[in-house]
Design a protein around this motif. Structure first.
Motif, mmCIF file in Angstrom:
data_model
loop_
_atom_site.group_PDB
_atom_site.id
_atom_site.type_symbol
_atom_site.label_atom_id
_atom_site.label_comp_id
_atom_site.label_asym_id
_atom_site.label_seq_id
_atom_site.Cartn_x
_atom_site.Cartn_y
_atom_site.Cartn_z
ATOM 1 N N THR A 67 4.564 15.759 28.002
ATOM 2 C CA THR A 67 6.415 15.395 27.471
ATOM 3 C C THR A 67 5.981 14.927 26.045
ATOM 4 N N TYR A 68 7.436 15.903 25.539
ATOM 5 C CA TYR A 68 7.356 16.003 23.799
ATOM 6 C C TYR A 68 8.760 15.498 23.590
ATOM 7 N N TYR A 69 8.097 14.176 22.624
ATOM 8 C CA TYR A 69 9.703 13.705 22.306
ATOM 9 C C TYR A 69 10.182 13.627 20.591
ATOM 10 N N HIS A 70 11.522 13.992 20.309
ATOM 11 C CA HIS A 70 12.270 13.884 19.071
ATOM 12 C C HIS A 70 12.854 12.992 19.379
ATOM 13 N N PRO A 71 13.240 11.865 18.775
ATOM 14 C CA PRO A 71 14.550 11.226 17.914
ATOM 15 C C PRO A 71 15.591 11.475 18.121
ATOM 16 N N CYS A 72 15.518 13.203 17.236
ATOM 17 C CA CYS A 72 17.323 13.766 17.158
ATOM 18 C C CYS A 72 17.001 14.930 18.245
ATOM 19 N N PHE A 73 17.093 14.587 19.330
ATOM 20 C CA PHE A 73 16.583 15.652 20.164
ATOM 21 C C PHE A 73 17.029 15.262 21.412
ATOM 22 N N ALA A 74 17.842 15.196 22.036
ATOM 23 C CA ALA A 74 18.173 14.378 23.922
ATOM 24 C C ALA A 74 18.878 15.663 24.467
ATOM 25 N N LYS A 75 18.870 15.541 25.608
ATOM 26 C CA LYS A 75 20.433 15.507 26.478
ATOM 27 C C LYS A 75 22.033 15.741 25.726
ATOM 28 N N LYS A 115 22.607 14.874 22.828
ATOM 29 C CA LYS A 115 23.268 15.550 21.807
ATOM 30 C C LYS A 115 22.363 15.648 21.033
ATOM 31 N N VAL A 116 21.881 16.370 19.620
ATOM 32 C CA VAL A 116 21.038 17.532 19.241
ATOM 33 C C VAL A 116 21.974 16.959 18.060
ATOM 34 N N LEU A 117 20.683 16.607 16.891
ATOM 35 C CA LEU A 117 21.127 16.120 15.283
ATOM 36 C C LEU A 117 20.603 17.821 14.813
#
Length: 262
Positions: A84-92, A94-96
């Motif tokens: 898995t890969y995670y980024h606090p500003c990348f989600a289903k 919303k993307v900042l």
């Protein structure tokens, strides 16, 4: 002016990756996790073969991971072992985009080294598993070969025993027939011919050609079967029970009743 700045904040890689995940076309290969905040990679080979060529110019799995690490995604494995890969500003939901930036080149080298280490570890695990399976196959093969050798030796022993018994039986049969032939020689000629005919029918494999007796045997074969089924095929022995006496035995004996001449 405001529109130009907004366009500059759009990162093509991030935007395409977000669209790829939201389309849900390849859920068995790559998808969002249950919370919709992590990228979940299920099949790296199919990802490289089917998905990446459709959305990106490249088709390399390592390049895709390098891009994720370049934009600050952190890797981990879930409870089922999926990457898995995670980024606090990348989600289903919303993307900042403006908060997602590239890392410096030096940090990227460190990330690439980390990715290589993960892939190398997975490769080593696969190699060890293959080696273990190879050892098991070799052991099973050796056991099978040993079993086949035992069966082959058992069959060989059986055939040797059978051959020995057959030779011994043939030898005893020949001795028996030779012994009977010696006894037949003391019989009358007609009895000898009858026995020769009997041997010919019962033991064809031990038949001995006698040119002098071929004509006599042919004549016997043409005769009526009544002679062969007669109660006294070796000659009739007539005597009167009331006149039986035991005279003194002469020097020359003749047992004409049983077909012997001594």
């Amino acid at each position: 002016m405001h529109r130009k700045n907004k366009q500059r904040t759009v990162i093509k890689f991030i935007d395409v990756t977000h669209q790829m995940l939201n389309q849900n076309q390849f859920q068995d290969i790559i998808r969002w996790d249950e919370d919709g905040v992590k990228i979940k990679i299920l099949d790296r080979e199919l990802l490289q073969e089917l998905v990446l060529p459709k959305y990106f110019k490249h088709a390399k799995y390592s390049s895709f991971l390098r891009q994720l690490n370049m934009y600050g995604f952190t890797s981990s494995k879930d409870q089922y072992g999926a990457l898995t890969y995670y980024h606090p500003c990348f989600a289903k939901q919303k993307v900042l985009m403006r908060n997602i930036v590239k890392k410096k080149h030096q940090k990227q080298i460190i990330r690439d080294t980390s990715i290589f280490g993960v892939e190398q570890s997975e490769l080593n695990n696969q190699i060890q598993a293959l080696q273990f399976e190879q050892v098991k196959i070799q052991q099973n093969l050796l056991s099978s070969i040993e079993y086949q050798i035992k069966i082959k030796n058992s069959i060989l022993l059986f055939l040797q025993t059978k051959l020995s018994l057959a030779r011994e039986g043939e030898k005893n049969c020949r001795l028996f027939i030779d012994s009977v032939r010696i006894l037949v020689k003391g019989m009358k000629s007609e009895s000898q011919n009858a026995f020769q005919l009997l041997f010919k029918e019962l033991f064809p494999q031990f038949k001995q050609e006698d040119p002098q007796q071929n004509q006599i045997i042919s004549e016997i074969e043409e005769q009526s079967n009544q002679y062969l089924f007669s109660p006294t095929p070796l000659g009739k022995f007539d005597f009167d029970q009331e006149d039986i006496s035991f005279p003194q035995m002469p020097q020359e004996l003749e047992f004409s009743g049983f077909g012997f001449e001594l």
